[in-house]
Design an enzyme around this catalytic site. Structure first.
Site, PDB file in Angstrom:
ATOM      1  N   LYS A  22     -24.300  11.885   1.884  1.00  0.00           N
ATOM      2  CA  LYS A  22     -23.018  11.725   1.173  1.00  0.00           C
ATOM      3  C   LYS A  22     -23.276  11.657  -0.337  1.00  0.00           C
ATOM      4  CE  LYS A  22     -21.138   7.482   0.791  1.00  0.00           C
ATOM      5  NZ  LYS A  22     -20.796   7.036  -0.566  1.00  0.00           N
ATOM      6  N   ASN A  23     -24.276  10.863  -0.746  1.00  0.00           N
ATOM      7  CA  ASN A  23     -24.466  10.586  -2.170  1.00  0.00           C
ATOM      8  C   ASN A  23     -25.223  11.669  -2.913  1.00  0.00           C
ATOM      9  OD1 ASN A  23     -22.966   8.344  -1.742  1.00  0.00           O
ATOM     10  ND2 ASN A  23     -24.644   6.877  -1.903  1.00  0.00           N
ATOM     11  N   CYS A 116     -15.804   1.421  -2.967  1.00  0.00           N
ATOM     12  CA  CYS A 116     -15.853   0.211  -2.143  1.00  0.00           C
ATOM     13  C   CYS A 116     -15.689  -1.038  -3.029  1.00  0.00           C
ATOM     14  CB  CYS A 116     -17.188   0.125  -1.430  1.00  0.00           C
ATOM     15  SG  CYS A 116     -17.350   1.332  -0.122  1.00  0.00           S
ATOM     16  N   ARG A 121     -16.971  -2.302 -10.415  1.00  0.00           N
ATOM     17  CA  ARG A 121     -17.178  -0.850 -10.556  1.00  0.00           C
ATOM     18  C   ARG A 121     -16.686  -0.317 -11.908  1.00  0.00           C
ATOM     19  NH1 ARG A 121     -18.117   0.977  -5.277  1.00  0.00           N
ATOM     20  NH2 ARG A 121     -19.619   2.403  -6.213  1.00  0.00           N
ATOM     21  N   ASP A 306     -27.704  -0.151  -0.743  1.00  0.00           N
ATOM     22  CA  ASP A 306     -26.885   0.392   0.355  1.00  0.00           C
ATOM     23  C   ASP A 306     -27.475   0.076   1.721  1.00  0.00           C
ATOM     24  OD1 ASP A 306     -25.860   3.422  -1.403  1.00  0.00           O
ATOM     25  OD2 ASP A 306     -25.250   1.328  -1.566  1.00  0.00           O
ATOM     26  N   ARG A 399     -15.701   7.166   5.915  1.00  0.00           N
ATOM     27  CA  ARG A 399     -15.929   7.701   4.563  1.00  0.00           C
ATOM     28  C   ARG A 399     -17.366   8.174   4.423  1.00  0.00           C
ATOM     29  NH1 ARG A 399     -14.635   4.008  -0.280  1.00  0.00           N
ATOM     30  NH2 ARG A 399     -15.737   5.801  -1.141  1.00  0.00           N
TER      31      ARG A 399
HETATM   32  C1  EPZ Z   1     -23.779   4.953  -6.609  1.00  0.00           C
HETATM   33  O1  EPZ Z   1     -22.696   4.165  -7.052  1.00  0.00           O
HETATM   34  C2  EPZ Z   1     -23.580   5.137  -5.098  1.00  0.00           C
HETATM   35  N1  EPZ Z   1     -22.322   5.843  -4.860  1.00  0.00           N
HETATM   36  C3  EPZ Z   1     -23.536   3.775  -4.404  1.00  0.00           C
HETATM   37  O2  EPZ Z   1     -23.419   4.007  -2.997  1.00  0.00           O
HETATM   38  C4  EPZ Z   1     -24.865   3.058  -4.687  1.00  0.00           C
HETATM   39  O3  EPZ Z   1     -24.821   1.761  -4.097  1.00  0.00           O
HETATM   40  C5  EPZ Z   1     -25.054   2.934  -6.209  1.00  0.00           C
HETATM   41  O4  EPZ Z   1     -25.023   4.250  -6.817  1.00  0.00           O
HETATM   42  C6  EPZ Z   1     -26.358   2.266  -6.582  1.00  0.00           C
HETATM   43  O5  EPZ Z   1     -27.410   2.905  -6.005  1.00  0.00           O
HETATM   44  C7  EPZ Z   1     -22.298   7.205  -4.926  1.00  0.00           C
HETATM   45  O6  EPZ Z   1     -23.304   7.840  -5.192  1.00  0.00           O
HETATM   46  C8  EPZ Z   1     -20.988   7.865  -4.631  1.00  0.00           C
HETATM   47  P1  EPZ Z   1     -24.231   2.612 -10.378  1.00  0.00           P
HETATM   48  P2  EPZ Z   1     -22.399   3.978  -8.652  1.00  0.00           P
HETATM   49  O7  EPZ Z   1     -23.544   3.288 -11.496  1.00  0.00           O
HETATM   50  O8  EPZ Z   1     -22.731   5.236  -9.337  1.00  0.00           O
HETATM   51  C9  EPZ Z   1     -22.850  -1.079 -13.004  1.00  0.00           C
HETATM   52  C10 EPZ Z   1     -22.452   3.768  -0.847  1.00  0.00           C
HETATM   53  O9  EPZ Z   1     -22.327   2.825  -0.053  1.00  0.00           O
HETATM   54  N2  EPZ Z   1     -22.159  -0.096 -13.845  1.00  0.00           N
HETATM   55  O10 EPZ Z   1     -25.697   2.875 -10.139  1.00  0.00           O
HETATM   56  O11 EPZ Z   1     -21.049   3.414  -8.797  1.00  0.00           O
HETATM   57  C11 EPZ Z   1     -22.234  -1.185 -11.611  1.00  0.00           C
HETATM   58  O12 EPZ Z   1     -21.123  -2.060 -11.623  1.00  0.00           O
HETATM   59  C12 EPZ Z   1     -22.215   3.540  -2.337  1.00  0.00           C
HETATM   60  O13 EPZ Z   1     -22.781   4.947  -0.531  1.00  0.00           O
HETATM   61  C13 EPZ Z   1     -21.627  -0.534 -15.057  1.00  0.00           C
HETATM   62  O14 EPZ Z   1     -21.724  -1.701 -15.417  1.00  0.00           O
HETATM   63  O15 EPZ Z   1     -23.476   2.857  -8.999  1.00  0.00           O
HETATM   64  C14 EPZ Z   1     -23.373  -1.729 -10.787  1.00  0.00           C
HETATM   65  O16 EPZ Z   1     -23.455  -3.126 -10.972  1.00  0.00           O
HETATM   66  C15 EPZ Z   1     -21.880   2.089  -2.645  1.00  0.00           C
HETATM   67  N3  EPZ Z   1     -20.975   0.377 -15.846  1.00  0.00           N
HETATM   68  C16 EPZ Z   1     -24.607  -1.081 -11.424  1.00  0.00           C
HETATM   69  O17 EPZ Z   1     -24.200  -0.652 -12.751  1.00  0.00           O
HETATM   70  C17 EPZ Z   1     -20.850   1.697 -15.490  1.00  0.00           C
HETATM   71  O18 EPZ Z   1     -20.267   2.483 -16.256  1.00  0.00           O
HETATM   72  C18 EPZ Z   1     -25.100   0.154 -10.684  1.00  0.00           C
HETATM   73  O19 EPZ Z   1     -24.000   1.033 -10.531  1.00  0.00           O
HETATM   74  C19 EPZ Z   1     -21.408   2.117 -14.254  1.00  0.00           C
HETATM   75  C20 EPZ Z   1     -22.072   1.214 -13.454  1.00  0.00           C
END
Ligand code: EPZ
Length: 419
Positions: A22-23, A116, A121, A306, A399
């Site tokens: 998916k990712n 989620c 987020r 995850d 999803r």
């Molecule tokens: C991606 O989410 C994945 N989703 C998530 O998988 C995964 O858990 C996550 O990466 C971390 O590995 C998809 O690929 C669709 P991040 P993403 O930006 O991109 C903070 C699943 O179950 N952050 O790496 O949203 C954020 O709040 C899902 O398949 C900011 O502060 O994750 C988090 O604490 C769940 N500002 C941390 O960084 C921003 O602008 C990591 O988030 C962006 C993120």
């Protein structure tokens, strides 16, 4: 929202074909908006998040054929600057519309993305880095208002905080940029490497995929072609846990064990027998109860967030006590209350949970799923619990997991979907 009715306890044994990731599929699909020739993408998982992307593409006028593979022709896009809010808010990945549409249409107004409920987020890093690359972008009344006068301008992006999503937004914005973009402290997830492999095959010039330093040299155009998405390492990890908690044996086929190193290592510590091949991995508990193992989640190659709910479930029925620390998302323990209703002994303290292993879980009438990975963990908990459990809100699972009940039934689960 549909429900599952599940009867336990069962042992989960057998072989399972792992679907496409998916990712990896999500960013690769959004990247295809940068390509004005026909592309064919194989191994796309048939899951709800992908259905949402297809609806967004149809809204944009992308010609799309969804058969065994996805055939995409994004050569002509409607000049659509607004998007149906319900679609945008239903997935986190919709944030990756911004970069390619600023490249193609120079403008986009869209509501904040969904995702989620595992944390706030925010998208501040996406905004900050796209501004640095030349976009006029801000958030007004929960809408992203963005435009760009010309091309993106390559820049040096030092990511203070590790972010998969923001790394992807910067890559997509830099493909056709003037000059070169260098990302320092880039996310190293295998799904980002898969995106970079896809883009390079279509003619991009990107170095450093899978490392902390990614260099993107702007090119004039990308060409069409065929690409096969990588397997879903989190789905594979989830099925390995299914065997571990039920003292069974499961062989995951179409899986690259290289992307699961830390998960396989931790499973070995539980006493599991792990075997790996070029494109498969297996786990055998030999009917033994697992030993509890401490986990700290972190950015790849550290333990994946995850897989945190799945491993916490394993710990709560293991021998001994353990600590699970979640360092990525601030609200990823919503399922703990549900597990404690089934007899688990888990205590939350800020971003850590303390598990005291119990030998048995018991079914309970109403279990509420809260997010994708928590939901699948509750389904697995119900498979090993004594009695019949009904789980609500299982649309979360659809999803991210293709044909989940069919796969679980083939492994011995007694599970039925109630519309
Ligand atoms: C991606 O989410 C994945 N989703 C998530 O998988 C995964 O858990 C996550 O990466 C971390 O590995 C998809 O690929 C669709 P991040 P993403 O930006 O991109 C903070 C699943 O179950 N952050 O790496 O949203 C954020 O709040 C899902 O398949 C900011 O502060 O994750 C988090 O604490 C769940 N500002 C941390 O960084 C921003 O602008 C990591 O988030 C962006 C993120």
């Amino acid at each position: 929202m549909s429900k599952f009715i599940i009867k336990g306890p069962v042992k989960l044994n057998g072989e399972v074909n792992i679907s496409g990731s998916k990712n990896a599929a999500l960013p690769i699909l959004f990247a295809s908006l940068l390509i004005k020739e026909v592309i064919e993408i194989k191994n796309i998982p048939k899951i709800k998040d992908i259905d949402v992307v297809i609806k967004l593409f149809i809204h944009l006028g992308v010609k799309i054929k969804n058969d065994k593979s996805l055939i995409i022709n994004a050569s002509n896009l409607y000049k659509k600057f607004n998007f149906p809010k319900n679609l945008i808010k239903s997935i986190r990945a919709s944030i990756w519309l911004v970069s390619p549409l600023l490249v193609r249409l120079k403008k986009i107004n869209m509501s904040l993305p969904g995702g989620c409920s595992i944390g706030m987020r925010p998208i501040d890093l996406h905004i900050k880095y796209l501004q640095k690359l030349g976009a006029n972008i801000c958030i007004k009344n929960n809408y992203i208002i963005a435009s760009i006068d010309n091309k993106f301008i390559g820049s040096h992006i030092l990511m203070k905080k590790n972010s998969v999503g923001a790394t992807i937004s910067v890559i997509l914005a830099s493909i056709y940029a003037k000059n070169t973009t260098i990302i320092d402290n880039a996310a190293q997830e295998p799904e980002i490497e898969d995106l970079i492999n896809f883009l390079n095959i279509m003619g991009a010039n990107i170095k450093g995929g899978g490392t902390k330093k990614i260099i993107i040299k702007g090119v004039l155009k990308l060409k069409g072609g065929i690409y096969r998405i990588m397997d879903d390492r989190i789905e594979a990890g989830t099925f390995l846990i299914a065997a571990a908690i039920s003292k069974g044996y499961i062989l995951c086929k179409n899986t690259n064990p290289k992307n699961l190193k830390i998960v396989l290592k931790k499973l070995k510590y539980t006493g599991a027998e792990i075997k790996i091949g070029k494109n498969w991995c297996s786990i055998n508990m030999h009917n033994k109860r697992p030993k509890a193992v401490n986990i700290i989640t972190g950015p790849y190659p550290k333990f994946p967030t995850d897989m945190q709910p799945q491993f916490t479930l394993l710990n709560c029925i293991s021998l001994g006590s353990s600590i699970v620390e979640e360092t990525i998302f601030e609200n990823r323990f919503l399922y703990i209350h549900e597990l404690n209703k089934m007899g688990a002994k888990i205590f939350i303290n800020k971003n850590k949970v303390f598990c005291q292993g119990v030998s048995t879980l018991y079914s309970t009438q109403k279990i509420k799923a809260t997010d994708l990975r928590a939901s699948i963990s509750l389904v697995l908990a119900a498979c090993i619990a004594i009695g019949i459990t009904i789980i609500d809100n299982i649309d979360y699972i659809d999803r991210g997991y293709e044909n989940i009940e069919k796969k679980l039934i083939s492994l011995g689960a007694k599970i039925k979907r109630l519309k």
